[in-house]
Design a protein around this motif. Structure first.
Motif, PDB file in Angstrom:
ATOM      1  N   GLU A   1       5.735  13.672  -2.762  1.00 48.81           N
ATOM      2  CA  GLU A   1       5.328  12.628  -1.830  1.00 48.81           C
ATOM      3  C   GLU A   1       5.438  13.135  -0.412  1.00 48.81           C
ATOM      4  O   GLU A   1       6.307  13.908  -0.075  1.00 48.81           O
ATOM      5  CB  GLU A   1       6.230  11.400  -1.988  1.00 48.81           C
ATOM      6  CG  GLU A   1       6.143  10.818  -3.367  1.00 48.81           C
ATOM      7  CD  GLU A   1       7.466  10.260  -3.816  1.00 48.81           C
ATOM      8  OE1 GLU A   1       8.291   9.910  -2.980  1.00 48.81           O
ATOM      9  OE2 GLU A   1       7.657  10.200  -5.031  1.00 48.81           O
TER      10      GLU A   1
ATOM     11  N   THR B   1       0.824  -1.208   0.000  1.00 43.18           N
ATOM     12  CA  THR B   1       0.000   0.000   0.000  1.00 43.18           C
ATOM     13  C   THR B   1       0.860   1.260   0.000  1.00 43.18           C
ATOM     14  O   THR B   1       0.516   2.238  -0.666  1.00 43.18           O
ATOM     15  CB  THR B   1      -0.958   0.029   1.198  1.00 43.18           C
ATOM     16  OG1 THR B   1      -0.193  -0.090   2.405  1.00 43.18           O
ATOM     17  CG2 THR B   1      -1.969  -1.099   1.120  1.00 43.18           C
TER      18      THR B   1
ATOM     19  N   LYS C   1      11.044  14.252  -5.725  1.00 41.23           N
ATOM     20  CA  LYS C   1      10.808  13.164  -6.665  1.00 41.23           C
ATOM     21  C   LYS C   1      12.129  12.827  -7.339  1.00 41.23           C
ATOM     22  O   LYS C   1      12.926  13.699  -7.610  1.00 41.23           O
ATOM     23  CB  LYS C   1       9.778  13.577  -7.712  1.00 41.23           C
ATOM     24  CG  LYS C   1       8.410  13.758  -7.140  1.00 41.23           C
ATOM     25  CD  LYS C   1       7.374  13.933  -8.200  1.00 41.23           C
ATOM     26  CE  LYS C   1       7.602  15.195  -8.958  1.00 41.23           C
ATOM     27  NZ  LYS C   1       6.590  15.496  -9.939  1.00 41.23           N
TER      28      LYS C   1
ATOM     29  N   ALA D   1       2.383   1.645  -3.434  1.00 47.24           N
ATOM     30  CA  ALA D   1       1.342   2.063  -4.381  1.00 47.24           C
ATOM     31  C   ALA D   1       1.020   3.543  -4.210  1.00 47.24           C
ATOM     32  O   ALA D   1       0.817   4.256  -5.196  1.00 47.24           O
ATOM     33  CB  ALA D   1       0.080   1.219  -4.183  1.00 47.24           C
ATOM     34  N   ARG D   2       0.981   4.012  -2.988  1.00 43.66           N
ATOM     35  CA  ARG D   2       0.704   5.425  -2.727  1.00 43.66           C
ATOM     36  C   ARG D   2       1.797   6.305  -3.321  1.00 43.66           C
ATOM     37  O   ARG D   2       1.523   7.309  -3.969  1.00 43.66           O
ATOM     38  CB  ARG D   2       0.591   5.681  -1.229  1.00 43.66           C
ATOM     39  CG  ARG D   2       0.187   7.122  -0.895  1.00 43.66           C
ATOM     40  CD  ARG D   2       0.390   7.442   0.565  1.00 43.66           C
ATOM     41  NE  ARG D   2       1.770   7.322   0.991  1.00 43.66           N
ATOM     42  CZ  ARG D   2       2.735   8.204   0.696  1.00 43.66           C
ATOM     43  NH1 ARG D   2       2.480   9.249  -0.045  1.00 43.66           N
ATOM     44  NH2 ARG D   2       3.962   8.021   1.143  1.00 43.66           N
TER      45      ARG D   2
ATOM     46  N   ARG E   1       3.834   5.511  -5.814  1.00 46.72           N
ATOM     47  CA  ARG E   1       3.746   5.396  -7.261  1.00 46.72           C
ATOM     48  C   ARG E   1       2.649   6.318  -7.806  1.00 46.72           C
ATOM     49  O   ARG E   1       2.851   7.042  -8.777  1.00 46.72           O
ATOM     50  CB  ARG E   1       3.470   3.945  -7.650  1.00 46.72           C
ATOM     51  CG  ARG E   1       3.778   3.598  -9.080  1.00 46.72           C
ATOM     52  CD  ARG E   1       3.609   2.102  -9.402  1.00 46.72           C
ATOM     53  NE  ARG E   1       4.306   1.216  -8.490  1.00 46.72           N
ATOM     54  CZ  ARG E   1       3.710   0.440  -7.572  1.00 46.72           C
ATOM     55  NH1 ARG E   1       2.406   0.407  -7.451  1.00 46.72           N
ATOM     56  NH2 ARG E   1       4.410  -0.351  -6.776  1.00 46.72           N
ATOM     57  N   ARG E   2       1.469   6.315  -7.176  1.00 44.04           N
ATOM     58  CA  ARG E   2       0.365   7.182  -7.614  1.00 44.04           C
ATOM     59  C   ARG E   2       0.755   8.648  -7.544  1.00 44.04           C
ATOM     60  O   ARG E   2       0.475   9.419  -8.458  1.00 44.04           O
ATOM     61  CB  ARG E   2      -0.871   6.947  -6.745  1.00 44.04           C
ATOM     62  CG  ARG E   2      -1.775   5.848  -7.207  1.00 44.04           C
ATOM     63  CD  ARG E   2      -3.123   5.880  -6.513  1.00 44.04           C
ATOM     64  NE  ARG E   2      -3.051   6.024  -5.067  1.00 44.04           N
ATOM     65  CZ  ARG E   2      -2.884   5.028  -4.206  1.00 44.04           C
ATOM     66  NH1 ARG E   2      -2.787   3.798  -4.658  1.00 44.04           N
ATOM     67  NH2 ARG E   2      -2.824   5.241  -2.920  1.00 44.04           N
ATOM     68  N   SER E   3       1.421   9.045  -6.443  1.00 45.14           N
ATOM     69  CA  SER E   3       1.783  10.455  -6.295  1.00 45.14           C
ATOM     70  C   SER E   3       2.805  10.864  -7.353  1.00 45.14           C
ATOM     71  O   SER E   3       2.769  11.989  -7.849  1.00 45.14           O
ATOM     72  CB  SER E   3       2.310  10.750  -4.892  1.00 45.14           C
ATOM     73  OG  SER E   3       3.532  10.103  -4.669  1.00 45.14           O
ATOM     74  N   ARG E   4       3.698   9.954  -7.741  1.00 42.13           N
ATOM     75  CA  ARG E   4       4.673  10.261  -8.800  1.00 42.13           C
ATOM     76  C   ARG E   4       3.985  10.406 -10.152  1.00 42.13           C
ATOM     77  O   ARG E   4       4.299  11.287 -10.935  1.00 42.13           O
ATOM     78  CB  ARG E   4       5.747   9.184  -8.866  1.00 42.13           C
ATOM     79  CG  ARG E   4       6.726   9.273  -7.732  1.00 42.13           C
ATOM     80  CD  ARG E   4       7.810   8.252  -7.858  1.00 42.13           C
ATOM     81  NE  ARG E   4       8.775   8.414  -6.772  1.00 42.13           N
ATOM     82  CZ  ARG E   4       9.680   7.532  -6.471  1.00 42.13           C
ATOM     83  NH1 ARG E   4       9.790   6.423  -7.162  1.00 42.13           N
ATOM     84  NH2 ARG E   4      10.511   7.752  -5.474  1.00 42.13           N
ATOM     85  N   ILE E   5       3.037   9.528 -10.422  1.00 41.80           N
ATOM     86  CA  ILE E   5       2.314   9.580 -11.689  1.00 41.80           C
ATOM     87  C   ILE E   5       1.505  10.869 -11.771  1.00 41.80           C
ATOM     88  O   ILE E   5       1.447  11.517 -12.810  1.00 41.80           O
ATOM     89  CB  ILE E   5       1.387   8.339 -11.838  1.00 41.80           C
ATOM     90  CG1 ILE E   5       2.241   7.084 -12.042  1.00 41.80           C
ATOM     91  CG2 ILE E   5       0.391   8.523 -12.990  1.00 41.80           C
ATOM     92  CD1 ILE E   5       1.466   5.787 -11.934  1.00 41.80           C
ATOM     93  N   GLU E   6       0.903  11.264 -10.651  1.00 47.24           N
ATOM     94  CA  GLU E   6       0.084  12.472 -10.630  1.00 47.24           C
ATOM     95  C   GLU E   6       0.929  13.737 -10.539  1.00 47.24           C
ATOM     96  O   GLU E   6       0.402  14.839 -10.587  1.00 47.24           O
ATOM     97  CB  GLU E   6      -0.903  12.401  -9.464  1.00 47.24           C
ATOM     98  CG  GLU E   6      -1.929  11.284  -9.634  1.00 47.24           C
ATOM     99  CD  GLU E   6      -2.742  11.040  -8.382  1.00 47.24           C
ATOM    100  OE1 GLU E   6      -2.563  11.772  -7.387  1.00 47.24           O
ATOM    101  OE2 GLU E   6      -3.556  10.112  -8.384  1.00 47.24           O
TER     102      GLU E   6
END
Length: 135
Positions: free
Chosen positions: A124, A109, A134, A112-113, A115-120
């Motif tokens: 972090e 988890t 980043k 995943a959190r 990874r999502r913040s990097r994509i968005e």
């Protein structure tokens, strides 16, 4: 430190500091005490300082004791953040603390959190509420 650790400074230690005096030959920490208590806030304290200290969270608010890993980490920190050096845990004792034998199993988890913040494209935020760069 009183705000974060949630306990008052040991009166014995305060007396020890105060007995050293406030002069140039005395204990420099004595200026922070008055009548055997921490002299905070006082007339020199800024509003910003008062607001900052009031907003500080205790260790147990920052690190929830929801699992053994966190409980042991809190225990270690509380033993490190002791005012009296004679009662404080030593470096050797700290390294033998059970927390260093614990392992944290990431169930995915947290990764995943991140990874999502990097994509968005957002910075972090780690558990200490600080921003990480980043990569």
């Amino acid at each position: 430190m009183e705000s974060v650790c949630g306990s008052k400074i040991d009166p014995k230690l305060v007396r020890q500091v105060m007995n050293g005096g406030r002069g140039s030959n005395g204990n420099q920490a004595a200026k922070y005490f008055n009548r055997g208590k921490l002299d905070y806030p006082n007339h020199d304290t800024t509003k910003a300082s008062k607001k900052y200290v009031k907003a500080m969270k205790s260790l147990s608010d920052i690190i929830p004791s929801s699992n053994l890993f966190n409980k042991q980490f809190l225990d270690l920190l509380r033993k490190i953040f002791v005012y009296d050096p004679n009662k404080r845990i030593t470096a050797k004792q700290a390294l033998r603390h059970p927390w260093f034998r614990e392992s944290l199993i990431d169930d995915g988890t947290e990764a995943a959190r991140i990874r999502r913040s990097r994509i968005e494209g957002r910075p972090e935020v780690n558990n200490a509420n600080t921003y990480q760069e980043k990569y």
